[in-house]
Scaffold this motif. Structure first.
Motif, short mmCIF file in Angstrom:
data_model
loop_
_atom_site.label_atom_id
_atom_site.label_comp_id
_atom_site.label_asym_id
_atom_site.label_seq_id
_atom_site.Cartn_x
_atom_site.Cartn_y
_atom_site.Cartn_z
N GLN A 143 0.84 -1.19 0.00
CA GLN A 143 0.00 0.00 0.00
C GLN A 143 0.88 1.25 0.00
N ILE A 144 0.76 2.06 -1.03
CA ILE A 144 1.46 3.35 -1.13
C ILE A 144 0.44 4.39 -1.57
N PHE A 145 0.29 5.47 -0.82
CA PHE A 145 -0.68 6.47 -1.21
C PHE A 145 -0.17 7.31 -2.38
N THR A 146 -1.08 7.72 -3.25
CA THR A 146 -0.76 8.57 -4.39
C THR A 146 -1.89 9.57 -4.56
N GLU A 147 -1.56 10.85 -4.48
CA GLU A 147 -2.58 11.90 -4.50
C GLU A 147 -3.33 11.96 -5.84
N ASP A 148 -2.60 11.83 -6.96
CA ASP A 148 -3.19 12.01 -8.29
C ASP A 148 -2.94 10.79 -9.17
N LEU A 149 -3.93 10.43 -9.94
CA LEU A 149 -3.80 9.27 -10.82
C LEU A 149 -2.63 9.43 -11.79
N GLU A 150 -2.37 10.67 -12.20
CA GLU A 150 -1.26 10.91 -13.13
C GLU A 150 0.07 10.49 -12.52
N ASP A 153 2.29 5.49 -11.29
CA ASP A 153 2.99 4.93 -12.44
C ASP A 153 2.77 3.42 -12.55
N ASP A 154 3.16 2.88 -13.67
CA ASP A 154 2.94 1.45 -13.94
C ASP A 154 3.69 0.56 -12.96
N GLU A 155 4.87 1.02 -12.54
CA GLU A 155 5.67 0.19 -11.62
C GLU A 155 4.95 -0.01 -10.29
N GLN A 156 4.41 1.09 -9.74
CA GLN A 156 3.69 0.95 -8.47
C GLN A 156 2.40 0.16 -8.67
N PHE A 157 1.67 0.44 -9.73
CA PHE A 157 0.41 -0.26 -9.99
C PHE A 157 0.68 -1.76 -10.11
N ASP A 158 1.75 -2.11 -10.83
CA ASP A 158 2.08 -3.51 -11.04
C ASP A 158 2.48 -4.18 -9.72
N ARG A 159 3.25 -3.47 -8.90
CA ARG A 159 3.67 -4.05 -7.61
C ARG A 159 2.46 -4.30 -6.71
N THR A 160 1.53 -3.36 -6.68
CA THR A 160 0.34 -3.52 -5.84
C THR A 160 -0.49 -4.70 -6.32
N MET A 161 -0.70 -4.79 -7.63
CA MET A 161 -1.50 -5.88 -8.18
C MET A 161 -0.86 -7.23 -7.94
N LYS A 162 0.43 -7.33 -8.17
CA LYS A 162 1.10 -8.63 -8.02
C LYS A 162 1.16 -9.07 -6.56
N THR A 163 1.46 -8.14 -5.67
CA THR A 163 1.54 -8.50 -4.25
C THR A 163 0.18 -8.87 -3.69
N ASN A 164 -0.82 -8.07 -3.99
CA ASN A 164 -2.13 -8.22 -3.35
C ASN A 164 -3.05 -9.22 -4.05
N LEU A 165 -2.94 -9.34 -5.36
CA LEU A 165 -3.88 -10.20 -6.11
C LEU A 165 -3.22 -11.39 -6.78
N TYR A 166 -2.21 -11.15 -7.60
CA TYR A 166 -1.59 -12.26 -8.33
C TYR A 166 -1.06 -13.31 -7.36
N ALA A 167 -0.35 -12.86 -6.33
CA ALA A 167 0.24 -13.81 -5.37
C ALA A 167 -0.83 -14.65 -4.70
N MET A 168 -1.96 -14.04 -4.39
CA MET A 168 -3.07 -14.77 -3.77
C MET A 168 -3.53 -15.91 -4.68
N HIS A 169 -3.63 -15.62 -5.96
CA HIS A 169 -4.02 -16.64 -6.94
C HIS A 169 -2.96 -17.73 -7.03
N TRP A 170 -1.71 -17.33 -7.17
CA TRP A 170 -0.63 -18.31 -7.33
C TRP A 170 -0.48 -19.20 -6.11
N ILE A 171 -0.52 -18.60 -4.93
CA ILE A 171 -0.33 -19.38 -3.69
C ILE A 171 -1.50 -20.32 -3.45
N THR A 172 -2.70 -19.83 -3.60
CA THR A 172 -3.87 -20.68 -3.36
C THR A 172 -3.91 -21.83 -4.35
N ARG A 173 -3.62 -21.53 -5.61
CA ARG A 173 -3.61 -22.60 -6.63
C ARG A 173 -2.57 -23.66 -6.30
#
Length: 298
Positions: A143-150, A153-173
């Protein structure tokens, strides 16, 4: 159950001695440096043998909610495998010492769950070390706060998605071949799934996704006798908040917007995970337990 829960306690005054203070740590941070120290149940959680003989994998098990869950599980009779990032070793060692003092196994497995191959290795190593696996707690989060969508960046968005969602899928599977009827999967979502903050767009998106993942997978696995549920914390005092999870000007007032008027402590989450892991919740499937101090949710 903690000692002070055995007596009549005003929930608005509980943990009044732990007040948030401005401070900054770099990601992922360390509980050992958090001031004041959170209550993970080190001295307060008392078990009642509800998880005797169980074997649990907990991601993010070195600190915060994951640490509280690991301590509670051990005091309820479970062996645990803890995943965390290598830089969090000092916190993981602290939790492991408490678990082992209860006579339970604490297997420490550092590594980055953003890597799919590591997620498979994590599950395999946990199952081997514990002699099986029947509880999976997908708790690690970014979790990293960001005031504006602009500025998101893709790096933070990707890290959040992979840590919070992708890993959940991979580990549970990867865990499914190890899970027998009676096993449980517990995912950590957030009040952000229902009340998204404008500065936590990526984080809130993943937490809403976790709710959907939990409910859909619960329906899929229930016929196999495997229950899937989630816990949705509110504002909890963890190192996540001081590693740019919140702006510094909000730290000192963290949690004041709840009905109880205060932030929560990790130990206050632990009983929810114990309940969902234990046979006491045998008729609870696809549920999200909100532990948020009184923030209205659907």
């Amino acid at each position: 159950m903690t000692d002070d829960q055995l007596a009549l306690t005003d929930p608005t005054k509980r943990f009044s001695h732990i007040t948030p203070q401005r401070q900054q740590q770099s990601v992922p941070g360390q509980d050992a440096r958090l001031n004041p120290s959170p209550d993970h149940g080190e001295e307060s959680y008392r078990g009642t043998e509800r998880l005797t003989g169980r074997k649990a994998l907990i991601t993010g098990g070195d600190s915060g909610i994951g640490a509280a869950v690991a301590i509670a599980f051990a005091r309820e009779g479970a062996d645990v495998a803890l995943n965390y990032l290598p830089s969090e070793q000092v916190d993981a060692d602290h939790v492991a010492d408490i678990v082992r003092a209860e006579g339970r196994i604490a297997e420490l497995i550092p590594g980055d769950i953003r890597e799919r191959d590591f997620c498979a290795e994590l599950v395999s190593q946990a199952a081997e070390a514990l002699g099986g696996l029947d509880i999976v707690v997908n708790n690690a989060g970014h979790q990293i706060f960001t005031e504006d969508l602009e500025d998101l960046d893709d790096e933070q968005f990707d890290r959040t998605m992979k840590t919070n969602l992708y890993a959940m899928h991979w580990i549970t599977r990867a865990a499914l071949p190890h899970l027998q009827p009676g096993s449980t999967v517990i995912n950590t979502t957030s009040v952000q799934a229902y009340k998204p903050s404008p500065i936590l767009v990526d984080y809130a998106t993943t937490k809403a996704g976790i709710n959907g993942f939990t409910k859909g997978l619960a329906m899929q696995l229930a016929p196999r006798g495997i229950r899937v549920n989630a816990v949705a914390p509110g504002p909890i005092w963890t190192v996540l908040q001081v590693t740019d999870g919140q702006p510094q000007d909000k730290i000192e007032h963290f949690g004041e917007n709840t009905a109880l008027g205060r932030m929560g402590q990790p130990v206050e989450l632990a009983p929810a995970y114990v309940f969902l892991a234990s046979p006491e919740s045998s008729y609870v499937v696809g549920e999200t337990l909100n532990v948020n101090g009184g923030l209205p949710t659907p």
